[in-house]
Motif scaffolding. Sequence first.
Motif, PDB file in Angstrom:
ATOM      1  N   VAL A 138     -13.930 -38.097  49.030  1.00  0.00           N
ATOM      2  CA  VAL A 138     -13.687 -37.749  47.368  1.00  0.00           C
ATOM      3  C   VAL A 138     -13.918 -38.577  46.501  1.00  0.00           C
ATOM      4  CG1 VAL A 138     -12.669 -35.142  48.297  1.00  0.00           C
ATOM      5  CG2 VAL A 138     -11.183 -36.711  47.148  1.00  0.00           C
ATOM      6  N   PRO A 139     -14.694 -38.600  45.936  1.00  0.00           N
ATOM      7  CA  PRO A 139     -14.350 -39.800  45.175  1.00  0.00           C
ATOM      8  C   PRO A 139     -13.369 -39.900  44.339  1.00  0.00           C
ATOM      9  CG  PRO A 139     -16.426 -38.275  44.226  1.00  0.00           C
ATOM     10  CD  PRO A 139     -15.119 -38.123  45.519  1.00  0.00           C
ATOM     11  N   VAL A 140     -12.805 -40.991  44.082  1.00  0.00           N
ATOM     12  CA  VAL A 140     -11.347 -41.460  43.392  1.00  0.00           C
ATOM     13  C   VAL A 140     -11.503 -42.033  42.802  1.00  0.00           C
ATOM     14  CG1 VAL A 140      -8.844 -42.926  44.206  1.00  0.00           C
ATOM     15  CG2 VAL A 140     -10.173 -41.756  45.830  1.00  0.00           C
ATOM     16  N   VAL A 141     -10.584 -41.863  41.675  1.00  0.00           N
ATOM     17  CA  VAL A 141     -10.230 -42.238  40.329  1.00  0.00           C
ATOM     18  C   VAL A 141      -9.058 -42.031  39.692  1.00  0.00           C
ATOM     19  CG1 VAL A 141     -10.661 -41.827  37.449  1.00  0.00           C
ATOM     20  CG2 VAL A 141     -12.401 -40.566  39.200  1.00  0.00           C
ATOM     21  N   LEU A 142      -8.922 -43.657  39.795  1.00  0.00           N
ATOM     22  CA  LEU A 142      -7.595 -44.603  38.973  1.00  0.00           C
ATOM     23  C   LEU A 142      -7.580 -44.303  37.517  1.00  0.00           C
ATOM     24  CD1 LEU A 142      -5.170 -45.361  40.588  1.00  0.00           C
ATOM     25  CD2 LEU A 142      -5.708 -47.907  40.673  1.00  0.00           C
ATOM     26  N   VAL A 143      -6.163 -43.352  37.296  1.00  0.00           N
ATOM     27  CA  VAL A 143      -6.058 -44.065  35.584  1.00  0.00           C
ATOM     28  C   VAL A 143      -5.403 -44.952  35.554  1.00  0.00           C
ATOM     29  CG1 VAL A 143      -6.816 -42.554  33.579  1.00  0.00           C
ATOM     30  CG2 VAL A 143      -7.722 -41.659  35.375  1.00  0.00           C
ATOM     31  N   ILE A 144      -5.592 -45.679  34.480  1.00  0.00           N
ATOM     32  CA  ILE A 144      -4.663 -46.613  34.381  1.00  0.00           C
ATOM     33  C   ILE A 144      -4.040 -46.917  32.518  1.00  0.00           C
ATOM     34  CG2 ILE A 144      -3.198 -49.177  33.880  1.00  0.00           C
ATOM     35  CD1 ILE A 144      -5.042 -49.505  36.874  1.00  0.00           C
ATOM     36  N   GLU A 145      -2.861 -46.638  32.306  1.00  0.00           N
ATOM     37  CA  GLU A 145      -2.603 -46.042  30.570  1.00  0.00           C
ATOM     38  C   GLU A 145      -2.113 -47.228  30.337  1.00  0.00           C
ATOM     39  OE1 GLU A 145      -0.504 -43.267  27.025  1.00  0.00           O
ATOM     40  OE2 GLU A 145      -0.181 -43.263  28.950  1.00  0.00           O
ATOM     41  N   ASP A 146      -2.380 -47.846  29.122  1.00  0.00           N
ATOM     42  CA  ASP A 146      -1.480 -49.295  28.723  1.00  0.00           C
ATOM     43  C   ASP A 146      -1.818 -49.942  29.862  1.00  0.00           C
ATOM     44  OD1 ASP A 146      -1.199 -48.076  26.013  1.00  0.00           O
ATOM     45  OD2 ASP A 146       1.117 -47.301  26.591  1.00  0.00           O
ATOM     46  N   ALA A 147      -2.401 -50.519  30.440  1.00  0.00           N
ATOM     47  CA  ALA A 147      -2.978 -51.489  30.870  1.00  0.00           C
ATOM     48  C   ALA A 147      -2.522 -53.393  31.178  1.00  0.00           C
ATOM     49  CB  ALA A 147      -4.581 -51.732  31.514  1.00  0.00           C
ATOM     50  N   HIS A 148      -1.773 -53.291  29.697  1.00  0.00           N
ATOM     51  CA  HIS A 148      -1.815 -54.288  29.109  1.00  0.00           C
ATOM     52  C   HIS A 148      -0.431 -54.982  29.208  1.00  0.00           C
ATOM     53  CE1 HIS A 148      -1.533 -51.900  25.810  1.00  0.00           C
ATOM     54  NE2 HIS A 148       0.073 -51.928  25.549  1.00  0.00           N
ATOM     55  N   ASP A 149      -0.156 -53.850  29.919  1.00  0.00           N
ATOM     56  CA  ASP A 149       1.820 -53.595  30.248  1.00  0.00           C
ATOM     57  C   ASP A 149       1.791 -53.401  32.239  1.00  0.00           C
ATOM     58  OD1 ASP A 149       2.590 -54.707  28.004  1.00  0.00           O
ATOM     59  OD2 ASP A 149       2.836 -52.115  26.990  1.00  0.00           O
ATOM     60  N   LEU A 150       0.735 -54.281  32.583  1.00  0.00           N
ATOM     61  CA  LEU A 150       1.351 -53.809  33.794  1.00  0.00           C
ATOM     62  C   LEU A 150       1.408 -55.411  34.220  1.00  0.00           C
ATOM     63  CD1 LEU A 150      -2.515 -52.172  34.818  1.00  0.00           C
ATOM     64  CD2 LEU A 150      -0.053 -51.749  34.800  1.00  0.00           C
ATOM     65  N   ASP A 151       1.808 -55.290  35.652  1.00  0.00           N
ATOM     66  CA  ASP A 151       2.666 -56.548  36.051  1.00  0.00           C
ATOM     67  C   ASP A 151       1.985 -57.038  37.095  1.00  0.00           C
ATOM     68  OD1 ASP A 151       3.276 -55.370  38.538  1.00  0.00           O
ATOM     69  OD2 ASP A 151       5.207 -54.006  37.658  1.00  0.00           O
ATOM     70  N   ALA A 152       2.330 -58.452  37.571  1.00  0.00           N
ATOM     71  CA  ALA A 152       1.181 -59.237  38.849  1.00  0.00           C
ATOM     72  C   ALA A 152       1.277 -57.923  39.638  1.00  0.00           C
ATOM     73  CB  ALA A 152       2.234 -60.182  38.800  1.00  0.00           C
ATOM     74  N   GLU A 153       2.417 -57.815  40.650  1.00  0.00           N
ATOM     75  CA  GLU A 153       1.897 -56.880  41.485  1.00  0.00           C
ATOM     76  C   GLU A 153       1.449 -55.677  41.002  1.00  0.00           C
ATOM     77  OE1 GLU A 153       4.669 -57.142  40.204  1.00  0.00           O
ATOM     78  OE2 GLU A 153       5.729 -59.300  41.913  1.00  0.00           O
ATOM     79  N   THR A 154       1.159 -55.004  40.364  1.00  0.00           N
ATOM     80  CA  THR A 154       0.342 -53.555  40.065  1.00  0.00           C
ATOM     81  C   THR A 154      -1.143 -54.327  39.603  1.00  0.00           C
ATOM     82  OG1 THR A 154       2.360 -52.704  39.216  1.00  0.00           O
ATOM     83  CG2 THR A 154      -0.104 -51.320  38.747  1.00  0.00           C
ATOM     84  N   VAL A 155      -1.356 -55.066  39.396  1.00  0.00           N
ATOM     85  CA  VAL A 155      -2.862 -55.732  38.993  1.00  0.00           C
ATOM     86  C   VAL A 155      -2.995 -56.253  40.455  1.00  0.00           C
ATOM     87  CG1 VAL A 155      -3.625 -57.610  38.065  1.00  0.00           C
ATOM     88  CG2 VAL A 155      -2.427 -56.591  36.999  1.00  0.00           C
ATOM     89  N   GLY A 156      -2.345 -56.728  41.691  1.00  0.00           N
ATOM     90  CA  GLY A 156      -3.065 -57.046  42.786  1.00  0.00           C
ATOM     91  C   GLY A 156      -3.279 -55.860  43.123  1.00  0.00           C
ATOM     92  N   PHE A 157      -2.830 -54.898  43.260  1.00  0.00           N
ATOM     93  CA  PHE A 157      -2.661 -54.024  43.834  1.00  0.00           C
ATOM     94  C   PHE A 157      -4.482 -53.320  43.463  1.00  0.00           C
ATOM     95  CE2 PHE A 157      -3.747 -48.520  43.248  1.00  0.00           C
ATOM     96  CZ  PHE A 157      -3.954 -49.002  44.355  1.00  0.00           C
ATOM     97  N   VAL A 158      -4.301 -53.336  42.139  1.00  0.00           N
ATOM     98  CA  VAL A 158      -6.308 -53.226  41.458  1.00  0.00           C
ATOM     99  C   VAL A 158      -6.637 -53.229  41.978  1.00  0.00           C
ATOM    100  CG1 VAL A 158      -7.118 -52.540  39.094  1.00  0.00           C
ATOM    101  CG2 VAL A 158      -4.392 -51.835  39.411  1.00  0.00           C
TER     102      VAL A 158
END
Length: 291
Positions: A39-59
């Motif tokens: 199925v198509p996957v939609v990843l929604v990130i709110e307030d992405a400016h506050d993401l840390d390096a680990e989560t940005v690495g995941f994306v």
Amino acid sequence: EDGIRDYKVTGVQTCALPIWASDARSAAVEGLLRLSALVPVVLVIEDAHDLDAETVGFVSDMIDAGYGRVLVVATAWSDRCKPGTGVFGDLAGRSGWAAIERWDVPWLGPNDLAQLVRAVAPGTSSEVVRALVDRAAGNPLLLEGFLGLRAIRRSFDAQTRAINLDPHDSALAALPGTVVELFSRMWDELPESVRDVLVVGSVEGPMFTPEWVSALADEVLGTSDAAAASVDARDTFSWVRSIDERLDQFVEVFLLDRAAAATASDLSDRELRELHLAIVERSEEHTSELQ
């Protein structure tokens, strides 16, 4: 019923969690990409400016994989999603990705902002409404915050539902000019007991257990009616929000930062040591229970 199933990934917070260890991150990326074959996957990130390096690495890992039907939708503050303004800004500024589209949401116009004031204080004169709107400079968050500040609240007449100020009153000129300044002012205006609870919560981290934090504020800081203050921090002043029945989380990272900064000015070295020791002991107890 129509053969389409929604999949929701929960529990991902914008803080450095053990789940983002390299093996776990690779497994999470692979799992979502394999799911996208079904199925198509939609990843929604709110307030992405506050993401840390680990989560940005995941994306980044997921997008760099180069396959899979994955759409990433992110909301971010425009001044904090440019190259050089943080880990998400650097990610958003990368070249070579197949498709990156950016939509800038325009500021609300003066008439729209005036409606925000009128919704709360419909009896306010047009001149005062205009002064508030001009001071907010198109930012609805600033304008909403103005209406909760002590100087504005004290000028509010409940009977006429009007903010009774002269348009040239110094209180209007002294309103904060940025969101960070706004919340710094709001922090100063919080009741002491609410500040105590938020400071203790910030020592535990972005997410904390309000019941335990209240008990700790009472025990270490001698906070009066800490349990009620914890409820006020969430329901009255909106500095935190409930994640579930056991956990609260700071609404914004800069609110956490403001509370954490107060540990240096509001707590003695002894109080801070006791708080850290209590948190370590609680973590050890929790680990033992899980084992």
